[in-house]
Design a protein around this motif. Structure first.
Motif, PDB file in Angstrom:
ATOM      1  N   ARG A 142      -1.370  -3.572  -4.974  1.00  0.00           N
ATOM      2  CA  ARG A 142      -0.330  -2.529  -4.886  1.00  0.00           C
ATOM      3  C   ARG A 142       1.008  -3.192  -4.601  1.00  0.00           C
ATOM      4  NH1 ARG A 142       2.965  -1.196  -1.653  1.00  0.00           N
ATOM      5  NH2 ARG A 142       1.987  -2.590  -0.144  1.00  0.00           N
ATOM      6  N   ARG A 143       2.035  -2.755  -5.272  1.00  0.00           N
ATOM      7  CA  ARG A 143       3.379  -3.269  -5.032  1.00  0.00           C
ATOM      8  C   ARG A 143       4.312  -2.094  -4.849  1.00  0.00           C
ATOM      9  NH1 ARG A 143       0.863  -6.950  -4.841  1.00  0.00           N
ATOM     10  NH2 ARG A 143       0.627  -8.761  -6.166  1.00  0.00           N
ATOM     11  N   SER A 144       5.408  -2.302  -4.147  1.00  0.00           N
ATOM     12  CA  SER A 144       6.467  -1.287  -4.131  1.00  0.00           C
ATOM     13  C   SER A 144       7.196  -1.364  -5.457  1.00  0.00           C
ATOM     14  CB  SER A 144       7.437  -1.551  -2.980  1.00  0.00           C
ATOM     15  OG  SER A 144       6.802  -1.275  -1.757  1.00  0.00           O
ATOM     16  N   ARG A 147      10.157   0.017  -7.850  1.00  0.00           N
ATOM     17  CA  ARG A 147      11.458   0.692  -7.695  1.00  0.00           C
ATOM     18  C   ARG A 147      12.116   1.036  -9.020  1.00  0.00           C
ATOM     19  NH1 ARG A 147      10.776  -3.121  -3.693  1.00  0.00           N
ATOM     20  NH2 ARG A 147      10.951  -2.340  -1.567  1.00  0.00           N
ATOM     21  N   ARG A 202      18.384   6.277  -6.934  1.00  0.00           N
ATOM     22  CA  ARG A 202      16.952   6.242  -6.580  1.00  0.00           C
ATOM     23  C   ARG A 202      16.327   7.619  -6.749  1.00  0.00           C
ATOM     24  NH1 ARG A 202      14.804   2.330  -2.780  1.00  0.00           N
ATOM     25  NH2 ARG A 202      15.243   0.363  -3.787  1.00  0.00           N
ATOM     26  N   VAL A 216       7.225   3.786  -4.403  1.00  0.00           N
ATOM     27  CA  VAL A 216       7.849   3.099  -3.269  1.00  0.00           C
ATOM     28  C   VAL A 216       8.104   4.107  -2.158  1.00  0.00           C
ATOM     29  CG1 VAL A 216      10.243   3.363  -4.109  1.00  0.00           C
ATOM     30  CG2 VAL A 216       9.683   1.498  -2.548  1.00  0.00           C
ATOM     31  N   TRP A 217       7.983   3.615  -0.950  1.00  0.00           N
ATOM     32  CA  TRP A 217       8.217   4.411   0.258  1.00  0.00           C
ATOM     33  C   TRP A 217       9.690   4.305   0.591  1.00  0.00           C
ATOM     34  CZ3 TRP A 217       3.842   4.840   4.200  1.00  0.00           C
ATOM     35  CH2 TRP A 217       4.255   5.470   5.374  1.00  0.00           C
ATOM     36  N   ALA A 218      10.369   5.396   0.772  1.00  0.00           N
ATOM     37  CA  ALA A 218      11.775   5.363   1.206  1.00  0.00           C
ATOM     38  C   ALA A 218      11.883   6.060   2.549  1.00  0.00           C
ATOM     39  CB  ALA A 218      12.666   6.034   0.179  1.00  0.00           C
ATOM     40  N   CYS A 219      12.400   5.304   3.553  1.00  0.00           N
ATOM     41  CA  CYS A 219      12.418   5.843   4.920  1.00  0.00           C
ATOM     42  C   CYS A 219      13.741   6.499   5.276  1.00  0.00           C
ATOM     43  CB  CYS A 219      12.097   4.742   5.913  1.00  0.00           C
ATOM     44  SG  CYS A 219      13.195   3.337   5.776  1.00  0.00           S
ATOM     45  N   TRP A 220      14.775   6.311   4.422  1.00  0.00           N
ATOM     46  CA  TRP A 220      16.101   6.795   4.826  1.00  0.00           C
ATOM     47  C   TRP A 220      16.235   8.306   4.863  1.00  0.00           C
ATOM     48  CZ3 TRP A 220      17.380   8.331  -0.153  1.00  0.00           C
ATOM     49  CH2 TRP A 220      16.953   7.511  -1.200  1.00  0.00           C
ATOM     50  N   ARG A 273       5.217  -9.766  -2.409  1.00  0.00           N
ATOM     51  CA  ARG A 273       6.141 -10.204  -1.356  1.00  0.00           C
ATOM     52  C   ARG A 273       5.380 -11.052  -0.344  1.00  0.00           C
ATOM     53  NH1 ARG A 273      11.094  -6.462   0.147  1.00  0.00           N
ATOM     54  NH2 ARG A 273      12.061  -6.607  -1.889  1.00  0.00           N
ATOM     55  N   ARG A 316       3.628 -12.661   2.646  1.00  0.00           N
ATOM     56  CA  ARG A 316       2.987 -12.106   3.841  1.00  0.00           C
ATOM     57  C   ARG A 316       2.980 -13.157   4.942  1.00  0.00           C
ATOM     58  NH1 ARG A 316       3.856  -7.678   0.984  1.00  0.00           N
ATOM     59  NH2 ARG A 316       2.589  -5.986   1.731  1.00  0.00           N
TER      60      ARG A 316
HETATM   61  C1  LIG Z   1       7.833   2.753   6.709  1.00  0.00           C
HETATM   62  C2  LIG Z   1       8.332   2.071   5.451  1.00  0.00           C
HETATM   63  C3  LIG Z   1       9.634   2.289   5.051  1.00  0.00           C
HETATM   64  C4  LIG Z   1      10.117   1.724   3.865  1.00  0.00           C
HETATM   65  N1  LIG Z   1      11.377   2.033   3.455  1.00  0.00           N
HETATM   66  C5  LIG Z   1      11.839   1.532   2.287  1.00  0.00           C
HETATM   67  C6  LIG Z   1      13.120   1.931   1.804  1.00  0.00           C
HETATM   68  O1  LIG Z   1      13.814   2.744   2.416  1.00  0.00           O
HETATM   69  N2  LIG Z   1      13.541   1.385   0.635  1.00  0.00           N
HETATM   70  C7  LIG Z   1      12.770   0.512  -0.081  1.00  0.00           C
HETATM   71  O2  LIG Z   1      13.215   0.057  -1.141  1.00  0.00           O
HETATM   72  N3  LIG Z   1      11.546   0.134   0.340  1.00  0.00           N
HETATM   73  C8  LIG Z   1      11.065   0.629   1.509  1.00  0.00           C
HETATM   74  N4  LIG Z   1       9.798   0.295   1.936  1.00  0.00           N
HETATM   75  C9  LIG Z   1       8.973  -0.652   1.141  1.00  0.00           C
HETATM   76  C10 LIG Z   1       8.973  -2.043   1.745  1.00  0.00           C
HETATM   77  O3  LIG Z   1      10.211  -2.670   1.506  1.00  0.00           O
HETATM   78  C11 LIG Z   1       7.814  -2.852   1.112  1.00  0.00           C
HETATM   79  O4  LIG Z   1       6.597  -2.225   1.427  1.00  0.00           O
HETATM   80  C12 LIG Z   1       7.755  -4.284   1.632  1.00  0.00           C
HETATM   81  O5  LIG Z   1       8.916  -4.998   1.267  1.00  0.00           O
HETATM   82  C13 LIG Z   1       6.533  -5.055   1.090  1.00  0.00           C
HETATM   83  O6  LIG Z   1       6.489  -5.015  -0.327  1.00  0.00           O
HETATM   84  P1  LIG Z   1       5.233  -4.399  -1.109  1.00  0.00           P
HETATM   85  O7  LIG Z   1       5.131  -2.937  -0.745  1.00  0.00           O
HETATM   86  O8  LIG Z   1       5.547  -4.577  -2.581  1.00  0.00           O
HETATM   87  O9  LIG Z   1       4.015  -5.137  -0.693  1.00  0.00           O
HETATM   88  C14 LIG Z   1       9.283   0.858   3.100  1.00  0.00           C
HETATM   89  C15 LIG Z   1       7.968   0.640   3.525  1.00  0.00           C
HETATM   90  C16 LIG Z   1       7.484   1.259   4.669  1.00  0.00           C
HETATM   91  C17 LIG Z   1       6.049   1.057   5.078  1.00  0.00           C
END
Ligand SMILES: Cc1cc2nc3c(=O)[nH]c(=O)nc-3n(C[C@H](O)[C@H](O)[C@H](O)COP(=O)(O)O)c2cc1C
Length: 237
Positions: free
Chosen positions: A48-50, A52, A129, A185-189, A225, A227
Motif C-alpha cells: 500500500r502506498r499513499s 496523491r 487536492r 491518501v490520508w489528509a489530516c488538515w 517511503r 521505514r
Molecule cells: C494521520 C495521518 C495524516 C496524514 N496526513 C497527510 C496529509 O495531510 N497530506 C499527505 O499528503 N499525506 C498525509 N499522510 C500520509 C503520509 O504522508 C504517508 O502515510 C507517509 O508519508 C508514509 O507513506 P506511505 O503511506 O506511502 O507508506 C497522513 C498519514 C497519516 C497516518
C-alpha cells in the motif's frame, strides 16, 4: 463469505475484490478461488502506498460501498463504532468545500506570518487536492454513543479510545482501497477546519471531521517511503 488463507496455493489476480465478487469468481460456494498465502497477505499490506495523483476515471459507487463496508470491520472501543463517513463525488460540492476551507487556511497562515506567495501556494495545493480526486471521503468521529465520565481524566481517555477507533477504520479503508486496485491518501488538515466543513456539508454537530481520504485510480505509484529499522522502534522485555 469467507476468504480462505492457506499456505498452499495462490490464485489471486490484479483485479479488485469487487470485480471478483461481481463476476462470480468469488462466492461463498467457491471460496477456494480466492486463496492467499501468508506471504501474499504481508506483501499486500506492505505494498500500500499513499497515492496523491489520480486518473480521471470514475470510481463506481458499488466499489466505494464495498470499501466503506470493509472499513466498518475495524475494531472499536466497546464496539461502539464511532466512525461516520461522507462520500463526496459531486464536483460542485468539492469546489464549495475547497473554497470554504481555504478561508480558514488563509486566516491561520496569515496569523503564522507566512509570506503571501507561500500562503497562496499552499491554498492552491489544498484546493487542487480536493477538486482533482475522483472521490473524497470524509471520516468523522461521533462521540454520542461513547461512555461519559464525571472526571476529566477518564473522559479524555474515552475520547482517545474513540479517536483510535476511527483511525483504525481509516487504516482499514485505505487497505480496502488498495484491495480494489485503487489508490488513496490520508489528509489530516481537515482537523484545522472542522466547523467550516460541518457547515459546508450540512453535517450534524456530532459528526466531527477527523480525516479526509482522496481516492481514485492511481496515476503514479510512488516508491516505498523509507521505514525506521525495526530495532529503532521496538524492545523486548
Ligand atoms: C494521520 C495521518 C495524516 C496524514 N496526513 C497527510 C496529509 O495531510 N497530506 C499527505 O499528503 N499525506 C498525509 N499522510 C500520509 C503520509 O504522508 C504517508 O502515510 C507517509 O508519508 C508514509 O507513506 P506511505 O503511506 O506511502 O507508506 C497522513 C498519514 C497519516 C497516518
Amino acid at each position: 463469505m469467507s476468504i480462505s488463507i492457506s499456505s498452499v496455493s495462490n490464485t489471486t489476480t490484479d483485479r479488485g475484490l469487487t470485480d471478483r465478487v461481481n463476476d462470480g469468481s468469488f462466492t461463498e460456494s467457491n471460496p477456494s478461488t480466492l486463496t492467499f498465502t501468508t506471504i501474499d497477505l504481508h506483501n499486500f499490506l506492505r505494498t500500500r502506498r499513499s497515492i496523491r495523483r489520480f486518473k480521471t476515471d470514475p470510481v463506481p459507487d458499488s466499489v466505494i460501498q464495498n470499501i466503506l463496508a470493509t472499513a466498518t470491520f475495524a475494531p472499536s472501543a466497546h464496539n461502539r463504532q464511532p466512525w461516520r463517513f461522507v462520500v463526496i463525488k459531486t464536483q460542485e460540492i468539492k469546489e464549495n468545500l475547497a473554497e470554504a476551507m481555504a478561508i480558514d487556511f488563509e486566516r491561520d497562515l496569515t496569523r503564522d506570518g507566512l509570506p503571501l506567495e507561500k500562503i497562496q501556494a499552499q491554498i492552491k495545493r489544498s484546493k487542487e487536492r480536493i477538486t482533482s480526486a475522483p472521490v473524497a471521503i470524509l471520516l468523522c468521529l461521533d462521540m454520542s454513543e461513547m461512555d461519559s465520565y464525571p472526571d476529566e481524566k477518564r473522559g479524555q481517555a474515552e475520547q482517545t479510545m474513540a479517536v483510535q477507533s476511527v483511525a483504525a477504520a481509516g487504516m482499514q479503508l485505505l487497505l480496502a482501497v488498495h484491495a480494489e486496485g485503487l489508490g488513496g491518501v490520508w489528509a489530516c488538515w481537515v482537523l484545522f477546519a472542522q466547523q467550516t466543513i460541518q457547515n459546508a456539508l450540512n453535517l450534524s454537530e456530532s459528526w466531527e471531521p477527523q480525516a479526509m481520504f482522496f481516492v481514485g485510480y492511481p496515476e503514479i505509484i510512488p516508491e516505498v517511503r523509507e521505514r525506521k529499522s525495526l530495532d529503532a522502534v521496538f524492545v523486548r522485555r
